[in-house]
Design a protein around this motif. Structure first.
Motif, mmCIF file in Angstrom:
data_model
loop_
_atom_site.group_PDB
_atom_site.id
_atom_site.type_symbol
_atom_site.label_atom_id
_atom_site.label_comp_id
_atom_site.label_asym_id
_atom_site.label_seq_id
_atom_site.Cartn_x
_atom_site.Cartn_y
_atom_site.Cartn_z
ATOM 1 N N ASN A 119 -3.723 14.000 8.495
ATOM 2 C CA ASN A 119 -2.894 14.925 9.273
ATOM 3 C C ASN A 119 -1.420 14.543 9.313
ATOM 4 O O ASN A 119 -0.627 15.189 9.989
ATOM 5 C CB ASN A 119 -3.451 15.097 10.692
ATOM 6 C CG ASN A 119 -3.383 13.814 11.510
ATOM 7 O OD1 ASN A 119 -3.017 12.755 10.989
ATOM 8 N ND2 ASN A 119 -3.749 13.902 12.790
ATOM 9 N N LYS A 184 -3.892 19.614 10.883
ATOM 10 C CA LYS A 184 -3.602 19.287 12.293
ATOM 11 C C LYS A 184 -4.165 20.340 13.245
ATOM 12 O O LYS A 184 -4.664 20.024 14.321
ATOM 13 C CB LYS A 184 -2.091 19.168 12.501
ATOM 14 C CG LYS A 184 -1.518 17.819 12.125
ATOM 15 C CD LYS A 184 -0.070 17.720 12.578
ATOM 16 C CE LYS A 184 0.456 16.295 12.391
ATOM 17 N NZ LYS A 184 1.844 16.144 12.878
ATOM 18 N N THR A 188 -9.355 18.733 13.786
ATOM 19 C CA THR A 188 -8.933 17.735 14.767
ATOM 20 C C THR A 188 -9.954 16.613 14.956
ATOM 21 O O THR A 188 -9.609 15.545 15.470
ATOM 22 C CB THR A 188 -8.675 18.417 16.123
ATOM 23 O OG1 THR A 188 -9.863 19.124 16.508
ATOM 24 C CG2 THR A 188 -7.524 19.411 16.013
ATOM 25 N N ASN A 191 -9.243 14.650 11.267
ATOM 26 C CA ASN A 191 -7.832 14.597 10.861
ATOM 27 C C ASN A 191 -7.635 14.362 9.372
ATOM 28 O O ASN A 191 -6.598 13.848 8.959
ATOM 29 C CB ASN A 191 -7.076 13.514 11.646
ATOM 30 C CG ASN A 191 -7.061 13.796 13.119
ATOM 31 O OD1 ASN A 191 -6.868 14.931 13.546
ATOM 32 N ND2 ASN A 191 -7.302 12.761 13.920
#
Length: 374
Positions: A119, A184, A188, A191
Protein backbone atom coordinates in the motif's frame (compact mmCIF):
# COMPACT_ATOMS: atom_id res chain seq x y z
CA UNK A 1 29.74 -57.32 -27.69
CA UNK A 2 26.75 -58.46 -25.62
CA UNK A 3 28.07 -56.51 -22.64
CA UNK A 4 28.40 -53.32 -24.71
CA UNK A 5 24.83 -53.61 -25.99
CA UNK A 6 23.48 -54.24 -22.48
CA UNK A 7 25.29 -51.16 -21.12
CA UNK A 8 23.94 -49.01 -23.92
CA UNK A 9 20.39 -50.07 -23.23
CA UNK A 10 20.85 -49.35 -19.54
CA UNK A 11 21.99 -45.79 -20.16
CA UNK A 12 19.17 -44.60 -22.40
CA UNK A 13 15.48 -45.28 -22.77
CA UNK A 14 13.53 -44.13 -25.83
CA UNK A 15 9.80 -43.53 -25.95
CA UNK A 16 7.88 -41.97 -28.83
CA UNK A 17 5.30 -39.29 -28.21
CA UNK A 18 1.76 -40.45 -28.75
CA UNK A 19 1.23 -37.46 -31.04
CA UNK A 20 2.10 -39.37 -34.21
CA UNK A 21 5.63 -40.22 -33.07
CA UNK A 22 6.65 -36.60 -33.71
CA UNK A 23 9.08 -36.63 -30.83
CA UNK A 24 11.25 -39.21 -29.09
CA UNK A 25 12.39 -38.91 -25.48
CA UNK A 26 15.76 -40.21 -24.27
CA UNK A 27 16.38 -40.65 -20.57
CA UNK A 28 20.15 -40.53 -19.98
CA UNK A 29 21.16 -42.49 -16.89
CA UNK A 30 24.27 -40.37 -16.30
CA UNK A 31 24.56 -37.52 -13.83
CA UNK A 32 25.67 -34.13 -15.14
CA UNK A 33 25.16 -30.45 -14.34
CA UNK A 34 22.34 -28.77 -16.29
CA UNK A 35 24.80 -27.07 -18.66
CA UNK A 36 26.68 -30.34 -19.28
CA UNK A 37 23.36 -32.14 -19.87
CA UNK A 38 22.31 -29.43 -22.35
CA UNK A 39 25.60 -29.84 -24.24
CA UNK A 40 25.19 -33.64 -24.32
CA UNK A 41 21.62 -33.41 -25.65
CA UNK A 42 22.52 -30.88 -28.35
CA UNK A 43 25.43 -33.00 -29.55
CA UNK A 44 23.63 -36.35 -29.60
CA UNK A 45 19.97 -35.42 -30.03
CA UNK A 46 18.00 -32.17 -30.49
CA UNK A 47 18.05 -30.58 -27.02
CA UNK A 48 17.09 -31.01 -23.37
CA UNK A 49 13.41 -31.88 -23.27
CA UNK A 50 10.72 -29.21 -23.53
CA UNK A 51 7.29 -30.11 -22.12
CA UNK A 52 4.26 -28.49 -23.78
CA UNK A 53 1.32 -30.27 -22.14
CA UNK A 54 0.28 -33.08 -19.83
CA UNK A 55 0.68 -35.73 -22.54
CA UNK A 56 4.33 -34.79 -23.01
CA UNK A 57 4.76 -34.66 -19.23
CA UNK A 58 3.53 -38.26 -19.03
CA UNK A 59 5.71 -39.35 -21.98
CA UNK A 60 8.80 -37.86 -20.33
CA UNK A 61 7.98 -39.47 -16.99
CA UNK A 62 7.48 -42.84 -18.75
CA UNK A 63 10.89 -42.57 -20.45
CA UNK A 64 12.53 -42.08 -17.04
CA UNK A 65 10.64 -44.85 -15.28
CA UNK A 66 11.58 -47.43 -17.90
CA UNK A 67 15.19 -47.19 -16.79
CA UNK A 68 15.28 -45.69 -13.30
CA UNK A 69 12.00 -45.49 -11.37
CA UNK A 70 13.97 -44.44 -8.27
CA UNK A 71 15.43 -41.30 -9.88
CA UNK A 72 15.08 -38.44 -7.41
CA UNK A 73 15.89 -35.51 -9.69
CA UNK A 74 16.04 -35.44 -13.50
CA UNK A 75 16.91 -32.31 -15.49
CA UNK A 76 14.44 -30.97 -18.06
CA UNK A 77 15.10 -27.96 -20.30
CA UNK A 78 13.57 -25.16 -18.19
CA UNK A 79 15.87 -22.56 -16.63
CA UNK A 80 15.32 -19.39 -14.61
CA UNK A 81 16.67 -16.00 -15.70
CA UNK A 82 17.22 -12.68 -13.94
CA UNK A 83 14.73 -11.03 -16.30
CA UNK A 84 11.35 -9.79 -15.08
CA UNK A 85 8.46 -9.61 -17.57
CA UNK A 86 4.80 -8.57 -17.52
CA UNK A 87 1.99 -11.06 -18.00
CA UNK A 88 0.48 -9.09 -20.90
CA UNK A 89 1.44 -9.41 -24.56
CA UNK A 90 4.53 -7.21 -25.25
CA UNK A 91 2.57 -5.37 -27.97
CA UNK A 92 0.73 -3.54 -25.16
CA UNK A 93 3.87 -1.59 -24.23
CA UNK A 94 5.73 1.18 -26.02
CA UNK A 95 8.71 3.46 -25.50
CA UNK A 96 10.14 3.19 -22.01
CA UNK A 97 7.12 1.32 -20.52
CA UNK A 98 9.07 -1.88 -19.94
CA UNK A 99 11.90 -0.05 -18.17
CA UNK A 100 9.69 1.32 -15.40
CA UNK A 101 10.28 -0.34 -11.99
CA UNK A 102 9.38 0.63 -8.43
CA UNK A 103 11.00 -2.03 -6.23
CA UNK A 104 11.13 -1.80 -2.45
CA UNK A 105 14.65 -1.16 -1.11
CA UNK A 106 16.79 -4.33 -1.37
CA UNK A 107 14.22 -5.92 -3.70
CA UNK A 108 14.09 -8.22 -5.57
CA UNK A 109 15.98 -10.46 -3.15
CA UNK A 110 15.14 -13.98 -4.23
CA UNK A 111 11.95 -14.60 -2.25
CA UNK A 112 10.15 -15.88 -5.32
CA UNK A 113 9.30 -15.43 -8.99
CA UNK A 114 6.12 -13.34 -8.71
CA UNK A 115 5.55 -9.73 -7.63
CA UNK A 116 3.06 -7.96 -5.34
CA UNK A 117 2.60 -4.29 -4.62
CA UNK A 118 2.09 -2.98 -1.07
CA UNK A 119 0.00 0.00 0.00
CA UNK A 120 3.03 2.27 -0.31
CA UNK A 121 3.27 1.44 -4.01
CA UNK A 122 6.47 -0.59 -3.58
CA UNK A 123 7.11 -3.93 -5.32
CA UNK A 124 8.31 -7.12 -3.66
CA UNK A 125 9.08 -10.61 -5.00
CA UNK A 126 7.35 -13.60 -3.42
CA UNK A 127 6.88 -17.30 -4.02
CA UNK A 128 4.10 -17.63 -6.61
CA UNK A 129 2.29 -20.30 -4.55
CA UNK A 130 1.36 -17.77 -1.82
CA UNK A 131 -2.28 -16.68 -1.92
CA UNK A 132 -3.04 -12.95 -2.12
CA UNK A 133 -5.66 -10.53 -3.35
CA UNK A 134 -4.85 -9.27 -6.84
CA UNK A 135 -5.44 -6.52 -9.38
CA UNK A 136 -6.81 -7.09 -12.90
CA UNK A 137 -7.02 -4.73 -15.87
CA UNK A 138 -9.90 -4.64 -18.35
CA UNK A 139 -9.25 -3.28 -21.85
CA UNK A 140 -12.96 -2.75 -22.62
CA UNK A 141 -13.68 -0.55 -19.62
CA UNK A 142 -10.11 0.75 -19.29
CA UNK A 143 -10.53 -0.12 -15.64
CA UNK A 144 -8.22 -1.32 -12.88
CA UNK A 145 -10.16 -3.93 -10.92
CA UNK A 146 -9.26 -5.13 -7.41
CA UNK A 147 -10.32 -8.74 -6.81
CA UNK A 148 -11.09 -9.53 -3.18
CA UNK A 149 -10.39 -13.24 -3.50
CA UNK A 150 -7.12 -14.77 -2.40
CA UNK A 151 -5.40 -16.85 -5.06
CA UNK A 152 -1.85 -17.86 -5.94
CA UNK A 153 -0.28 -15.82 -8.73
CA UNK A 154 -0.98 -18.38 -11.49
CA UNK A 155 -4.65 -18.73 -10.53
CA UNK A 156 -4.93 -14.95 -10.26
CA UNK A 157 -3.54 -14.60 -13.77
CA UNK A 158 -6.03 -17.20 -15.03
CA UNK A 159 -8.94 -15.39 -13.32
CA UNK A 160 -7.98 -12.02 -14.84
CA UNK A 161 -7.61 -13.50 -18.33
CA UNK A 162 -10.97 -15.28 -18.13
CA UNK A 163 -12.95 -12.38 -16.61
CA UNK A 164 -11.10 -9.25 -17.76
CA UNK A 165 -7.92 -8.88 -19.86
CA UNK A 166 -4.95 -9.79 -17.65
CA UNK A 167 -3.22 -9.06 -14.37
CA UNK A 168 -2.47 -5.35 -14.18
CA UNK A 169 0.73 -3.89 -15.63
CA UNK A 170 2.46 -0.77 -14.28
CA UNK A 171 4.07 1.41 -16.94
CA UNK A 172 4.75 4.69 -15.14
CA UNK A 173 4.42 6.65 -11.88
CA UNK A 174 0.83 7.65 -12.65
CA UNK A 175 -0.35 4.05 -12.98
CA UNK A 176 1.67 3.02 -9.93
CA UNK A 177 -0.07 5.72 -7.86
CA UNK A 178 -3.49 4.61 -9.14
CA UNK A 179 -2.90 1.01 -8.10
CA UNK A 180 -1.38 2.06 -4.77
CA UNK A 181 -4.55 4.08 -4.03
CA UNK A 182 -6.79 1.12 -5.00
CA UNK A 183 -4.90 -1.18 -2.63
CA UNK A 184 -5.18 1.35 0.23
CA UNK A 185 -8.92 1.75 -0.34
CA UNK A 186 -9.91 -1.86 -1.03
CA UNK A 187 -7.36 -4.28 0.42
CA UNK A 188 -7.02 -3.06 3.98
CA UNK A 189 -6.69 -6.51 5.55
CA UNK A 190 -3.32 -7.35 3.97
CA UNK A 191 -2.28 -4.07 2.29
CA UNK A 192 -0.77 -5.91 -0.68
CA UNK A 193 -1.88 -7.49 -3.97
CA UNK A 194 -0.43 -9.45 -6.89
CA UNK A 195 0.40 -7.48 -10.05
CA UNK A 196 1.36 -8.94 -13.43
CA UNK A 197 5.16 -8.93 -13.06
CA UNK A 198 7.00 -12.25 -12.85
CA UNK A 199 10.43 -13.73 -13.44
CA UNK A 200 11.09 -15.19 -16.89
CA UNK A 201 11.85 -18.90 -17.20
CA UNK A 202 13.14 -20.10 -20.58
CA UNK A 203 13.37 -23.46 -22.33
CA UNK A 204 16.73 -24.63 -23.66
CA UNK A 205 15.38 -24.94 -27.23
CA UNK A 206 13.78 -21.43 -27.11
CA UNK A 207 10.29 -22.94 -27.10
CA UNK A 208 7.44 -20.64 -26.09
CA UNK A 209 5.72 -23.33 -24.00
CA UNK A 210 4.04 -21.95 -20.89
CA UNK A 211 3.10 -25.36 -19.43
CA UNK A 212 4.34 -26.00 -15.87
CA UNK A 213 3.94 -28.87 -13.41
CA UNK A 214 5.50 -27.57 -10.19
CA UNK A 215 5.38 -29.33 -6.86
CA UNK A 216 3.37 -27.26 -4.35
CA UNK A 217 5.59 -24.49 -2.98
CA UNK A 218 7.96 -24.58 -5.96
CA UNK A 219 9.88 -22.82 -7.38
CA UNK A 220 11.36 -21.62 -4.09
CA UNK A 221 15.14 -21.15 -4.46
CA UNK A 222 15.99 -18.04 -2.43
CA UNK A 223 19.37 -17.04 -3.83
CA UNK A 224 21.02 -15.51 -6.85
CA UNK A 225 22.54 -18.72 -8.21
CA UNK A 226 21.58 -20.14 -11.60
CA UNK A 227 18.39 -22.12 -11.05
CA UNK A 228 17.19 -24.94 -13.28
CA UNK A 229 14.25 -27.34 -13.26
CA UNK A 230 14.20 -31.03 -12.38
CA UNK A 231 11.45 -33.63 -12.46
CA UNK A 232 11.19 -35.81 -9.37
CA UNK A 233 10.17 -39.45 -9.84
CA UNK A 234 10.87 -41.36 -6.62
CA UNK A 235 9.26 -38.93 -4.17
CA UNK A 236 7.35 -36.40 -6.30
CA UNK A 237 5.49 -38.48 -8.95
CA UNK A 238 6.84 -36.39 -11.83
CA UNK A 239 6.28 -32.96 -10.28
CA UNK A 240 8.94 -30.29 -10.85
CA UNK A 241 11.34 -28.67 -8.39
CA UNK A 242 13.98 -25.98 -8.81
CA UNK A 243 17.63 -26.84 -8.18
CA UNK A 244 21.01 -25.10 -8.54
CA UNK A 245 22.12 -25.70 -12.14
CA UNK A 246 25.52 -26.93 -10.89
CA UNK A 247 23.96 -29.97 -9.23
CA UNK A 248 24.63 -33.33 -10.94
CA UNK A 249 21.37 -35.01 -12.05
CA UNK A 250 20.12 -37.50 -14.61
CA UNK A 251 18.41 -35.84 -17.59
CA UNK A 252 16.06 -36.26 -20.55
CA UNK A 253 16.87 -35.30 -24.15
CA UNK A 254 14.50 -35.32 -27.11
CA UNK A 255 14.70 -35.88 -30.86
CA UNK A 256 12.31 -33.81 -32.93
CA UNK A 257 10.93 -35.56 -36.00
CA UNK A 258 9.81 -32.23 -37.43
CA UNK A 259 12.59 -29.91 -38.65
CA UNK A 260 12.21 -26.25 -39.63
CA UNK A 261 14.70 -25.35 -42.36
CA UNK A 262 15.52 -21.65 -42.09
CA UNK A 263 16.39 -21.21 -45.76
CA UNK A 264 14.15 -19.61 -48.37
CA UNK A 265 13.52 -22.01 -51.25
CA UNK A 266 10.86 -22.58 -53.90
CA UNK A 267 8.37 -25.36 -53.12
CA UNK A 268 10.12 -27.82 -55.46
CA UNK A 269 13.54 -26.98 -54.01
CA UNK A 270 12.16 -27.46 -50.51
CA UNK A 271 10.71 -30.86 -51.42
CA UNK A 272 14.02 -31.91 -52.95
CA UNK A 273 15.96 -30.75 -49.88
CA UNK A 274 13.76 -32.78 -47.53
CA UNK A 275 13.93 -35.94 -49.67
CA UNK A 276 17.68 -35.67 -50.17
CA UNK A 277 17.96 -35.77 -46.37
CA UNK A 278 15.74 -38.82 -45.90
CA UNK A 279 12.63 -36.80 -45.00
CA UNK A 280 9.60 -35.27 -46.71
CA UNK A 281 7.78 -31.95 -46.68
CA UNK A 282 5.41 -32.10 -43.71
CA UNK A 283 1.82 -33.33 -44.05
CA UNK A 284 -0.71 -31.98 -41.55
CA UNK A 285 -3.59 -34.39 -41.07
CA UNK A 286 -4.86 -33.58 -37.56
CA UNK A 287 -5.25 -30.88 -34.92
CA UNK A 288 -2.26 -32.32 -33.06
CA UNK A 289 -0.06 -32.04 -36.16
CA UNK A 290 -1.27 -28.48 -36.71
CA UNK A 291 -0.30 -27.64 -33.13
CA UNK A 292 3.19 -29.08 -33.64
CA UNK A 293 3.61 -27.13 -36.88
CA UNK A 294 2.46 -23.95 -35.11
CA UNK A 295 5.12 -24.42 -32.42
CA UNK A 296 7.76 -25.20 -35.05
CA UNK A 297 7.17 -22.12 -37.22
CA UNK A 298 7.66 -19.80 -34.24
CA UNK A 299 11.35 -20.21 -35.03
CA UNK A 300 10.96 -19.23 -38.71
CA UNK A 301 13.65 -16.89 -40.03
CA UNK A 302 11.90 -13.74 -41.30
CA UNK A 303 9.55 -15.74 -43.50
CA UNK A 304 5.94 -14.60 -43.92
CA UNK A 305 4.96 -18.12 -44.97
CA UNK A 306 6.36 -21.62 -44.46
CA UNK A 307 5.95 -24.32 -47.10
CA UNK A 308 3.91 -27.44 -46.31
CA UNK A 309 3.85 -30.69 -48.30
CA UNK A 310 0.61 -29.55 -49.93
CA UNK A 311 0.15 -29.49 -53.68
CA UNK A 312 -2.69 -28.51 -56.04
CA UNK A 313 -3.51 -30.45 -59.19
CA UNK A 314 -4.84 -28.12 -61.85
CA UNK A 315 -5.90 -31.12 -63.95
CA UNK A 316 -8.29 -32.66 -61.41
CA UNK A 317 -8.79 -29.57 -59.27
CA UNK A 318 -7.88 -31.09 -55.90
CA UNK A 319 -5.34 -30.57 -53.14
CA UNK A 320 -3.23 -33.49 -51.95
CA UNK A 321 -0.29 -34.17 -49.60
CA UNK A 322 3.05 -35.29 -51.00
CA UNK A 323 2.80 -38.47 -48.89
CA UNK A 324 -0.18 -39.49 -51.05
CA UNK A 325 -2.99 -38.59 -48.64
CA UNK A 326 -5.97 -36.50 -49.67
CA UNK A 327 -6.82 -33.44 -47.59
CA UNK A 328 -9.39 -34.29 -44.90
CA UNK A 329 -8.29 -32.00 -42.04
CA UNK A 330 -7.55 -28.39 -43.06
CA UNK A 331 -6.90 -24.88 -41.74
CA UNK A 332 -7.42 -22.84 -44.91
CA UNK A 333 -7.83 -19.07 -44.91
CA UNK A 334 -11.29 -17.98 -46.16
CA UNK A 335 -9.84 -16.75 -49.48
CA UNK A 336 -7.15 -19.40 -49.92
CA UNK A 337 -8.26 -20.36 -53.46
CA UNK A 338 -8.80 -16.91 -55.02
CA UNK A 339 -5.81 -17.26 -57.39
CA UNK A 340 -6.23 -20.92 -58.36
CA UNK A 341 -7.39 -19.91 -61.85
CA UNK A 342 -3.75 -18.86 -62.39
CA UNK A 343 -2.37 -22.32 -61.59
CA UNK A 344 -1.85 -23.24 -65.26
CA UNK A 345 0.67 -20.38 -65.49
CA UNK A 346 2.34 -20.93 -62.12
CA UNK A 347 1.76 -24.10 -60.12
CA UNK A 348 0.18 -23.62 -56.71
CA UNK A 349 1.39 -25.15 -53.47
CA UNK A 350 0.27 -24.85 -49.86
CA UNK A 351 1.96 -22.78 -47.18
CA UNK A 352 1.14 -21.86 -43.59
CA UNK A 353 0.96 -18.14 -42.88
CA UNK A 354 3.16 -17.25 -39.90
CA UNK A 355 0.92 -14.35 -38.81
CA UNK A 356 -2.12 -16.52 -37.99
CA UNK A 357 -1.13 -20.18 -38.69
CA UNK A 358 -3.72 -20.53 -41.47
CA UNK A 359 -3.05 -22.29 -44.78
CA UNK A 360 -2.99 -20.47 -48.08
CA UNK A 361 -2.28 -21.16 -51.74
CA UNK A 362 0.96 -19.61 -53.00
CA UNK A 363 2.78 -19.66 -56.36
CA UNK A 364 5.30 -22.51 -56.23
CA UNK A 365 8.04 -20.10 -57.34
CA UNK A 366 7.78 -18.09 -54.09
CA UNK A 367 10.68 -18.66 -51.72
CA UNK A 368 10.01 -19.49 -48.04
CA UNK A 369 11.32 -21.42 -45.07
CA UNK A 370 9.89 -24.96 -44.93
CA UNK A 371 9.29 -27.93 -42.60
CA UNK A 372 10.64 -31.42 -43.21
CA UNK A 373 9.31 -34.42 -41.28
CA UNK A 374 11.18 -37.64 -40.59
Amino acid sequence: MERIIFTSLLLTAVVSSSAGALRQYHFVNQQKSWTEAQKYCREKHTDLVTINDMQEQNDTKQAIERVNSNAERVWIGLKSTNTWIWSRDPAFYSGGDLRYKNWENSQPKGNGDCVFMNNEGKWNDRNCSFTKYFICYNDSSKGIIPVLQQKNWTDAQKYCRENHTDLVSVRNDTENEQIKHIIKQNITSSNEAWIGLHRLWVWSDSSSSTFTHWLTGEPNENNDRDICTSMGIKDHQGLWTDEPCTRDCFFVCYDDNMVLVRENKTWAEALRHCRNNGMDLVSVDSEQMQRWVKMTIMKANVSTHVWLGLRHSCTVGIWFWVNGQTVCYDQWTPDYDKDLNECEKTGRSGAIRTSDNRWISRPETDRYNFICSK
